[in-house]
Design a protein around this motif. Structure first.
Motif, PDB file in Angstrom:
ATOM      1  N   ILE A   4      50.518  44.961  77.509  1.00 51.71           N
ATOM      2  CA  ILE A   4      50.431  46.712  77.766  1.00 51.71           C
ATOM      3  C   ILE A   4      51.373  47.850  77.940  1.00 51.71           C
ATOM      4  N   VAL A   5      51.959  47.902  76.589  1.00 54.59           N
ATOM      5  CA  VAL A   5      52.909  48.889  75.826  1.00 54.59           C
ATOM      6  C   VAL A   5      52.605  50.429  76.896  1.00 54.59           C
ATOM      7  N   ASP A   6      53.301  50.964  77.451  1.00 51.72           N
ATOM      8  CA  ASP A   6      53.080  52.444  78.595  1.00 51.72           C
ATOM      9  C   ASP A   6      55.053  53.480  77.965  1.00 51.72           C
ATOM     10  N   LEU A   7      53.797  53.827  76.167  1.00 51.00           N
ATOM     11  CA  LEU A   7      55.060  54.834  76.287  1.00 51.00           C
ATOM     12  C   LEU A   7      55.122  56.026  76.985  1.00 51.00           C
ATOM     13  N   GLY A   8      53.830  55.447  77.925  1.00 50.08           N
ATOM     14  CA  GLY A   8      53.287  57.868  78.621  1.00 50.08           C
ATOM     15  C   GLY A   8      52.681  57.799  77.931  1.00 50.08           C
ATOM     16  N   ILE A  42      50.066  44.723  72.955  1.00 47.85           N
ATOM     17  CA  ILE A  42      48.787  45.828  73.308  1.00 47.85           C
ATOM     18  C   ILE A  42      49.865  47.381  73.124  1.00 47.85           C
ATOM     19  N   LEU A  43      49.606  48.093  72.171  1.00 49.47           N
ATOM     20  CA  LEU A  43      50.207  48.827  71.827  1.00 49.47           C
ATOM     21  C   LEU A  43      49.215  50.130  71.762  1.00 49.47           C
ATOM     22  N   PRO A  44      49.050  51.107  72.682  1.00 48.07           N
ATOM     23  CA  PRO A  44      47.949  51.866  72.502  1.00 48.07           C
ATOM     24  C   PRO A  44      48.388  53.518  72.319  1.00 48.07           C
ATOM     25  N   GLY A  45      47.722  54.356  71.591  1.00 48.76           N
ATOM     26  CA  GLY A  45      48.286  55.642  71.990  1.00 48.76           C
ATOM     27  C   GLY A  45      47.864  56.919  71.101  1.00 48.76           C
ATOM     28  N   VAL A  46      47.479  58.167  72.106  1.00 45.00           N
ATOM     29  CA  VAL A  46      47.010  59.081  71.304  1.00 45.00           C
ATOM     30  C   VAL A  46      48.061  59.981  71.787  1.00 45.00           C
ATOM     31  N   GLY A  47      47.382  61.246  70.902  1.00 42.13           N
ATOM     32  CA  GLY A  47      48.617  62.405  70.870  1.00 42.13           C
ATOM     33  C   GLY A  47      48.693  62.529  69.530  1.00 42.13           C
ATOM     34  N   SER A  48      50.700  62.501  68.983  1.00 45.72           N
ATOM     35  CA  SER A  48      51.353  62.948  68.230  1.00 45.72           C
ATOM     36  C   SER A  48      52.007  61.367  67.330  1.00 45.72           C
ATOM     37  N   GLY A  73      57.721  36.803  66.296  1.00 43.59           N
ATOM     38  CA  GLY A  73      56.241  35.908  65.809  1.00 43.59           C
ATOM     39  C   GLY A  73      54.836  36.728  66.968  1.00 43.59           C
ATOM     40  N   VAL A  74      55.179  37.152  67.998  1.00 44.78           N
ATOM     41  CA  VAL A  74      54.479  37.964  68.966  1.00 44.78           C
ATOM     42  C   VAL A  74      53.197  38.661  68.316  1.00 44.78           C
ATOM     43  N   PRO A  75      51.364  37.890  68.237  1.00 48.68           N
ATOM     44  CA  PRO A  75      50.980  39.300  67.907  1.00 48.68           C
ATOM     45  C   PRO A  75      50.926  39.969  68.528  1.00 48.68           C
ATOM     46  N   LEU A  76      50.878  41.397  67.410  1.00 47.03           N
ATOM     47  CA  LEU A  76      50.990  42.791  67.664  1.00 47.03           C
ATOM     48  C   LEU A  76      49.778  44.086  67.449  1.00 47.03           C
ATOM     49  N   LEU A  77      48.921  44.544  68.700  1.00 47.74           N
ATOM     50  CA  LEU A  77      48.140  45.089  67.887  1.00 47.74           C
ATOM     51  C   LEU A  77      47.891  46.551  68.490  1.00 47.74           C
ATOM     52  N   GLY A  78      48.398  47.743  67.465  1.00 45.35           N
ATOM     53  CA  GLY A  78      48.739  49.298  67.871  1.00 45.35           C
ATOM     54  C   GLY A  78      47.020  49.113  67.411  1.00 45.35           C
ATOM     55  N   ILE A  79      46.730  50.698  68.301  1.00 44.33           N
ATOM     56  CA  ILE A  79      45.928  51.217  68.990  1.00 44.33           C
ATOM     57  C   ILE A  79      45.413  52.910  68.701  1.00 44.33           C
ATOM     58  N   CYS A  80      44.534  53.498  67.862  1.00 41.99           N
ATOM     59  CA  CYS A  80      45.025  54.644  67.514  1.00 41.99           C
ATOM     60  C   CYS A  80      46.467  55.356  66.883  1.00 41.99           C
ATOM     61  N   VAL A  81      46.703  56.336  68.005  1.00 40.09           N
ATOM     62  CA  VAL A  81      48.832  56.765  67.193  1.00 40.09           C
ATOM     63  C   VAL A  81      49.472  55.256  67.510  1.00 40.09           C
ATOM     64  N   GLY A  82      49.600  54.382  68.149  1.00 37.75           N
ATOM     65  CA  GLY A  82      49.643  52.944  68.118  1.00 37.75           C
ATOM     66  C   GLY A  82      49.343  51.958  66.774  1.00 37.75           C
ATOM     67  N   MET A  83      48.558  52.612  66.144  1.00 40.55           N
ATOM     68  CA  MET A  83      48.440  52.161  65.301  1.00 40.55           C
ATOM     69  C   MET A  83      49.160  52.748  63.683  1.00 40.55           C
ATOM     70  N   GLN A  84      49.385  53.850  64.285  1.00 37.11           N
ATOM     71  CA  GLN A  84      49.816  54.268  63.326  1.00 37.11           C
ATOM     72  C   GLN A  84      51.689  54.461  63.359  1.00 37.11           C
ATOM     73  N   TYR A 178      48.675  43.707  63.328  1.00 37.51           N
ATOM     74  CA  TYR A 178      47.772  44.138  63.331  1.00 37.51           C
ATOM     75  C   TYR A 178      46.892  45.902  64.183  1.00 37.51           C
ATOM     76  N   GLY A 179      46.617  46.439  63.168  1.00 36.19           N
ATOM     77  CA  GLY A 179      46.128  47.499  64.307  1.00 36.19           C
ATOM     78  C   GLY A 179      44.701  48.327  63.876  1.00 36.19           C
ATOM     79  N   VAL A 180      44.368  49.349  64.477  1.00 34.71           N
ATOM     80  CA  VAL A 180      43.167  49.444  64.454  1.00 34.71           C
ATOM     81  C   VAL A 180      42.751  51.098  64.887  1.00 34.71           C
ATOM     82  N   GLN A 181      42.457  52.248  63.626  1.00 35.17           N
ATOM     83  CA  GLN A 181      42.780  53.756  64.141  1.00 35.17           C
ATOM     84  C   GLN A 181      41.685  54.122  65.115  1.00 35.17           C
ATOM     85  N   PHE A 182      40.438  52.937  65.193  1.00 40.78           N
ATOM     86  CA  PHE A 182      39.845  53.957  65.556  1.00 40.78           C
ATOM     87  C   PHE A 182      39.741  53.092  67.313  1.00 40.78           C
ATOM     88  N   HIS A 183      38.895  53.061  68.607  1.00 38.31           N
ATOM     89  CA  HIS A 183      39.109  52.943  69.498  1.00 38.31           C
ATOM     90  C   HIS A 183      37.926  51.422  70.103  1.00 38.31           C
TER      91      HIS A 183
END
Length: 202
Positions: A4-8, A42-48, A73-84, A178-183
């Motif tokens: 899980i990537v923590d960008l803060g 997994i790249l989560p994100g909230v905010g801008s 070729g590592v699978p990546l899942l972006g969530i919310c701002v992480g998807m954006q 992969y990316g999902v706008q939902f949580h």
């Protein structure tokens, strides 16, 4: 091992808690060098979007993510701002560059012609494509959303939409990306199954 990537800027605790509940071995990383041995990311994100793009550059995660995903070729899942942030360009907080893994642009929902209240917050049905990541989830399922911006695609990729006065991109998939706008971590059984499928089948 899921990394899980923590960008803060992400809801790291919620994602980690759900993965623990599912019995998934994972680690939270704060430095790009830690992606060198990642098997799933997994790249989560909230905010801008602009803050997320800034953190990608300041932390060095931009180059590390691109290397892991495009070269290894590592699978990546972006969530919310992480998807954006998977998109090429975003306009939240001024025009700035995303990772460019998906040819898309992130714009405010009401700039796309929608007239409903934003943020788009709450439960919405999503018509799901037939992909392993959605195995054992009904083809029309409800997921939890909180966002004011959404991605507009400029290329043909696997996609799924929610309807919020207009179609709003809810899911995108291009090869190992992969990316999902939902949580999913807040979407009860459908979200839990989705996360398990990503870990086990992608």
């Amino acid at each position: 091992m899921v990394t899980i990537v923590d960008l803060g800027i992400g809801n790291i605790g919620s994602i980690s808690k759900v993965l623990r509940y599912l019995g998934v071995e994972h680690e939270v990383v704060t430095g790009p060098d830690q992606l060198a041995v990642a098997e799933k990311i997994i790249l989560p994100g909230v905010g801008s979007f602009s803050e997320g793009a800034k953190r990608l550059d300041e932390t060095g995660f931009r180059a590390a993510l691109l290397q892991a995903v495009q070269e290894r070729g590592v699978p990546l899942l972006g969530i919310c701002v992480g998807m954006q942030l998977l998109a090429r360009t975003g306009f939240e907080g001024g025009e700035c560059q995303g990772l460019g893994l998906i040819d898309g642009v992130v714009s405010k929902i009401d700039d796309m012609g929608g007239q409903l209240q934003i943020p788009h917050m709450g439960w919405n049905d999503v018509k799901l494509p037939s992909l392993p990541v959605f195995d054992a989830i009904p083809g029309l399922s409800c997921f939890y959303f909180v966002h004011s911006y959404a991605m507009l695609l400029n290329e043909e990729v696997e996609a799924a939409y929610a309807y919020y006065g207009q179609p709003v991109l809810a899911f995108v998939n291009k090869n190992n990306i992969y990316g999902v706008q939902f949580h999913p971590e807040k979407s009860q059984q459908a979200g839990l199954t989705f996360l398990r499928n990503f870990v086990e089948k992608c």
